[in-house]
Design a protein around this motif. Structure first.
Motif, PDB file in Angstrom:
ATOM      1  N   TRP A 181      -9.973   9.119  -9.235  1.00 21.98           N
ATOM      2  CA  TRP A 181      -9.051   8.007  -9.803  1.00 21.98           C
ATOM      3  C   TRP A 181      -9.639   6.893 -10.553  1.00 21.98           C
ATOM      4  O   TRP A 181      -9.046   6.235 -11.259  1.00 21.98           O
ATOM      5  CB  TRP A 181      -8.176   7.447  -8.441  1.00 21.98           C
ATOM      6  CG  TRP A 181      -7.594   8.690  -7.760  1.00 21.98           C
ATOM      7  CD1 TRP A 181      -7.306  10.016  -8.092  1.00 21.98           C
ATOM      8  CD2 TRP A 181      -6.658   8.504  -6.676  1.00 21.98           C
ATOM      9  NE1 TRP A 181      -6.548  10.666  -7.273  1.00 21.98           N
ATOM     10  CE2 TRP A 181      -6.146   9.637  -6.394  1.00 21.98           C
ATOM     11  CE3 TRP A 181      -6.321   7.456  -5.856  1.00 21.98           C
ATOM     12  CZ2 TRP A 181      -5.182   9.990  -5.305  1.00 21.98           C
ATOM     13  CZ3 TRP A 181      -5.375   7.519  -4.741  1.00 21.98           C
ATOM     14  CH2 TRP A 181      -4.968   8.813  -4.667  1.00 21.98           C
ATOM     15  N   GLU A 182     -10.840   6.611 -10.179  1.00 22.37           N
ATOM     16  CA  GLU A 182     -11.630   5.430 -10.737  1.00 22.37           C
ATOM     17  C   GLU A 182     -11.694   5.617 -12.307  1.00 22.37           C
ATOM     18  O   GLU A 182     -11.598   4.744 -13.279  1.00 22.37           O
ATOM     19  CB  GLU A 182     -12.946   5.135 -10.069  1.00 22.37           C
ATOM     20  CG  GLU A 182     -13.802   3.876 -10.704  1.00 22.37           C
ATOM     21  CD  GLU A 182     -12.743   2.759  -9.769  1.00 22.37           C
ATOM     22  OE1 GLU A 182     -12.750   1.562 -10.519  1.00 22.37           O
ATOM     23  OE2 GLU A 182     -12.381   2.944  -8.513  1.00 22.37           O
TER      24      GLU A 182
ATOM     25  N   THR B 122       0.119   1.094  -0.586  1.00 22.14           N
ATOM     26  CA  THR B 122      -0.128   1.000  -2.149  1.00 22.14           C
ATOM     27  C   THR B 122       0.578  -0.070  -2.696  1.00 22.14           C
ATOM     28  O   THR B 122       0.015  -0.655  -3.636  1.00 22.14           O
ATOM     29  CB  THR B 122       0.591   2.441  -2.763  1.00 22.14           C
ATOM     30  OG1 THR B 122       1.990   2.636  -2.221  1.00 22.14           O
ATOM     31  CG2 THR B 122      -0.064   3.548  -2.419  1.00 22.14           C
TER      32      THR B 122
ATOM     33  N   GLU C 129      -4.226  -4.583  -4.056  1.00 26.21           N
ATOM     34  CA  GLU C 129      -4.332  -5.149  -5.290  1.00 26.21           C
ATOM     35  C   GLU C 129      -4.835  -4.172  -6.166  1.00 26.21           C
ATOM     36  O   GLU C 129      -4.905  -4.393  -7.502  1.00 26.21           O
ATOM     37  CB  GLU C 129      -5.464  -6.482  -5.294  1.00 26.21           C
ATOM     38  CG  GLU C 129      -4.633  -7.406  -4.110  1.00 26.21           C
ATOM     39  CD  GLU C 129      -5.773  -8.647  -4.300  1.00 26.21           C
ATOM     40  OE1 GLU C 129      -6.800  -8.784  -4.946  1.00 26.21           O
ATOM     41  OE2 GLU C 129      -5.356  -9.644  -3.457  1.00 26.21           O
ATOM     42  N   LYS C 130      -5.917  -3.261  -5.942  1.00 24.38           N
ATOM     43  CA  LYS C 130      -6.352  -2.326  -6.561  1.00 24.38           C
ATOM     44  C   LYS C 130      -6.032  -0.936  -5.847  1.00 24.38           C
ATOM     45  O   LYS C 130      -5.169  -0.899  -5.226  1.00 24.38           O
ATOM     46  CB  LYS C 130      -7.815  -2.428  -6.573  1.00 24.38           C
ATOM     47  CG  LYS C 130      -8.490  -3.866  -7.301  1.00 24.38           C
ATOM     48  CD  LYS C 130      -9.918  -3.714  -7.336  1.00 24.38           C
ATOM     49  CE  LYS C 130     -10.384  -4.932  -7.701  1.00 24.38           C
ATOM     50  NZ  LYS C 130     -11.859  -4.777  -7.788  1.00 24.38           N
ATOM     51  N   ARG C 131      -6.414   0.015  -6.643  1.00 21.03           N
ATOM     52  CA  ARG C 131      -6.067   1.505  -6.172  1.00 21.03           C
ATOM     53  C   ARG C 131      -6.625   1.541  -4.623  1.00 21.03           C
ATOM     54  O   ARG C 131      -7.606   1.104  -4.092  1.00 21.03           O
ATOM     55  CB  ARG C 131      -6.598   2.500  -7.162  1.00 21.03           C
ATOM     56  CG  ARG C 131      -8.260   2.891  -6.799  1.00 21.03           C
ATOM     57  CD  ARG C 131      -8.575   4.236  -7.552  1.00 21.03           C
ATOM     58  NE  ARG C 131      -9.939   4.267  -7.299  1.00 21.03           N
ATOM     59  CZ  ARG C 131     -10.754   5.012  -6.463  1.00 21.03           C
ATOM     60  NH1 ARG C 131      -9.983   5.208  -5.496  1.00 21.03           N
ATOM     61  NH2 ARG C 131     -11.961   5.163  -6.282  1.00 21.03           N
TER      62      ARG C 131
ATOM     63  N   TYR D 231      -3.885   8.059 -10.292  1.00 20.85           N
ATOM     64  CA  TYR D 231      -3.309   7.167  -9.317  1.00 20.85           C
ATOM     65  C   TYR D 231      -1.984   6.876  -9.461  1.00 20.85           C
ATOM     66  O   TYR D 231      -1.008   6.336  -8.751  1.00 20.85           O
ATOM     67  CB  TYR D 231      -4.454   5.892  -8.995  1.00 20.85           C
ATOM     68  CG  TYR D 231      -3.802   4.869  -7.767  1.00 20.85           C
ATOM     69  CD1 TYR D 231      -3.623   5.334  -6.758  1.00 20.85           C
ATOM     70  CD2 TYR D 231      -3.591   3.580  -8.142  1.00 20.85           C
ATOM     71  CE1 TYR D 231      -3.239   4.386  -5.777  1.00 20.85           C
ATOM     72  CE2 TYR D 231      -3.152   2.485  -7.275  1.00 20.85           C
ATOM     73  CZ  TYR D 231      -3.189   3.022  -6.029  1.00 20.85           C
ATOM     74  OH  TYR D 231      -2.754   2.344  -4.856  1.00 20.85           O
TER      75      TYR D 231
ATOM     76  N   LYS E 160      -8.535   3.921  -1.595  1.00 21.59           N
ATOM     77  CA  LYS E 160      -9.502   4.765  -1.752  1.00 21.59           C
ATOM     78  C   LYS E 160      -9.405   5.657  -0.564  1.00 21.59           C
ATOM     79  O   LYS E 160      -9.100   5.222   0.598  1.00 21.59           O
ATOM     80  CB  LYS E 160     -10.885   4.212  -1.659  1.00 21.59           C
ATOM     81  CG  LYS E 160     -11.091   3.359  -3.011  1.00 21.59           C
ATOM     82  CD  LYS E 160     -12.815   2.824  -2.844  1.00 21.59           C
ATOM     83  CE  LYS E 160     -12.809   2.117  -4.180  1.00 21.59           C
ATOM     84  NZ  LYS E 160     -14.339   1.833  -4.296  1.00 21.59           N
TER      85      LYS E 160
ATOM     86  N   PRO F 232      -7.174   6.476 -14.311  1.00 22.34           N
ATOM     87  CA  PRO F 232      -6.110   5.785 -13.596  1.00 22.34           C
ATOM     88  C   PRO F 232      -4.788   6.793 -13.468  1.00 22.34           C
ATOM     89  O   PRO F 232      -4.017   6.234 -12.615  1.00 22.34           O
ATOM     90  CB  PRO F 232      -5.937   4.715 -14.252  1.00 22.34           C
ATOM     91  CG  PRO F 232      -7.190   4.197 -15.031  1.00 22.34           C
ATOM     92  CD  PRO F 232      -7.672   5.494 -15.588  1.00 22.34           C
TER      93      PRO F 232
END
Length: 376
Positions: free
Chosen positions: A283-284, A260, A264-266, A290, A268, A287
């Motif tokens: 989560w998308e 994590t 750079e992003k969450r 996440y 998956k 947020p």
């Protein structure tokens, strides 16, 4: 089981006892089994639709992979079962399959008042105890006996799933270790293995992480709790065959922390036996799921690092109670103490003449006398 030669073995024994206290008791498991079999019999006896077809009905999820955890306070346990219809049902639409299961349950005097339709399953609420999520699915092909097409009510189409294959994957990961640290210690010390059900370190680690999750999200992000399937999948993905429960948890939470931190992003989390299925798709949309997941993992990792510093039993106890709850930890310590007294009383505990530490009574040990009221 009492393991006394090394600190790391003692803490693993304690964690094992904690996880054992967390799992569903035999009475509750038997009650759930009876209800599950009654539902199975009711569906199998359907003269309208299900009678002519071939299918299996089986539990999946934590019951199948042996990672159940008692719910906290008023929460209910979730029992997942699948109605696995064999190939040849492709002519029926997802809506039809779903509707037929619903119809059959509504035809039962008791079930009709407990029924709650969900997106992909039908839930029976056994109020104050547990709920049973019944997932209907059609086997996708003759050559893959595990992969299912399941109806998605919101999408109005079939989606791919593989609950039995997932269980096989997880159990294969758990069995990467042939003999755990605790099992090796039992053999080395020649101590009795009473009440040790020999769950693997990965299974115990998942139970403990899920318990901490339940307590953590009571106070923070309560509406955005990380799901069990996400935690179980990550644990299986990052498990590398550690022999100890402590090391298993440490490796899992440390790896999640690294992943994590660099993402750079969450991140998956996909179903390892069905990459089309994203366990973290919500989560998308929100947020906060996440954000809560990262905070939860960061806190667990921080506390686990404190445990590794060996500050002594008072600090160890304080940290463990903060993570897993006072009653669970207290019972585990009491169980250790009780078993120590049992071994002492039976003449199975001694002092190693070379090291001076408690050990199994044997050629290298002088027997520790049982305690009496007068200490004689």
């Amino acid at each position: 089981m009492l393991l006394i030669e090394e600190k790391r073995t003692q803490i693993d024994d304690l964690l094992d006892k904690m996880a054992e206290n967390l799992q569903l008791d035999a009475t509750r498991q038997q009650r759930m089994k009876q209800h599950y079999e009654a539902v199975k019999d009711w569906i199998e006896a359907d003269p309208v639709f299900f009678g002519p077809y071939k299918y299996d009905v089986y539990p999946h999820g934590s019951v199948r992979i042996l990672t159940t955890v008692k719910p906290v306070e008023r929460e209910e346990f979730d029992l997942d079962i699948a109605i696995h219809l064999k190939p040849g049902m492709g002519s029926h639409s997802p809506a039809r399959i779903y509707a037929e299961v619903k119809r059959r349950l509504e035809a039962h005097e008791t079930y009709k008042g407990m029924l709650e339709p969900k997106n992909r399953c039908l839930r029976l609420n056994y109020s104050g105890d547990f709920h049973m999520d019944i997932l209907p699915g059609v086997q996708e092909s003759e050559w893959d006996e595990n992969k299912l097409k399941v109806p998605d009510h919101d999408l109005g189409r079939w989606v791919s799933s593989n609950p039995r294959g997932y269980a096989d994957w997880f159990l294969a990961k758990a069995n990467l270790v042939k003999m755990s640290l605790l099992e090796k210690a039992l053999r080395a010390e020649n101590l009795p293995a009473d009440n040790f059900d020999q769950k693997k370190p990965l299974q115990r680690a998942v139970q403990l992480i899920k318990r901490y999750r339940d307590l953590y999200f009571q106070e923070r992000f309560s509406d955005h709790k990380t799901s069990s399937i996400v935690l179980t999948t990550l644990a299986g993905m990052y498990y590398t065959g550690e022999e100890s429960i402590f090391d298993t948890v440490d490796n899992i939470v440390s790896t999640i922390g690294r992943e994590t931190a660099v993402a750079e992003k969450r991140i998956k989390v996909f179903n390892p036996v069905n990459p089309q299925e994203d366990f973290t798709d919500k989560w998308e949309d929100d947020p906060r799921y996440y954000i809560g997941f990262k905070a939860f993992c960061k806190h667990l990792q921080s506390e686990w690092q404190e445990l590794k510093k060996h500050h002594g039993i008072p600090d160890e106890s304080r940290i463990l109670k903060g993570l897993f709850g006072e009653s669970v930890v207290t019972k585990a310590y009491q169980s250790q103490a009780s078993h120590l007294e049992e071994l002492r009383g039976g003449g199975k505990l001694g002092i190693n003449r070379t090291t001076g530490i408690l050990s199994a009574a044997g050629s290298m040990a002088s027997t520790v006398k049982p305690n009496t009221f007068f200490g004689a």
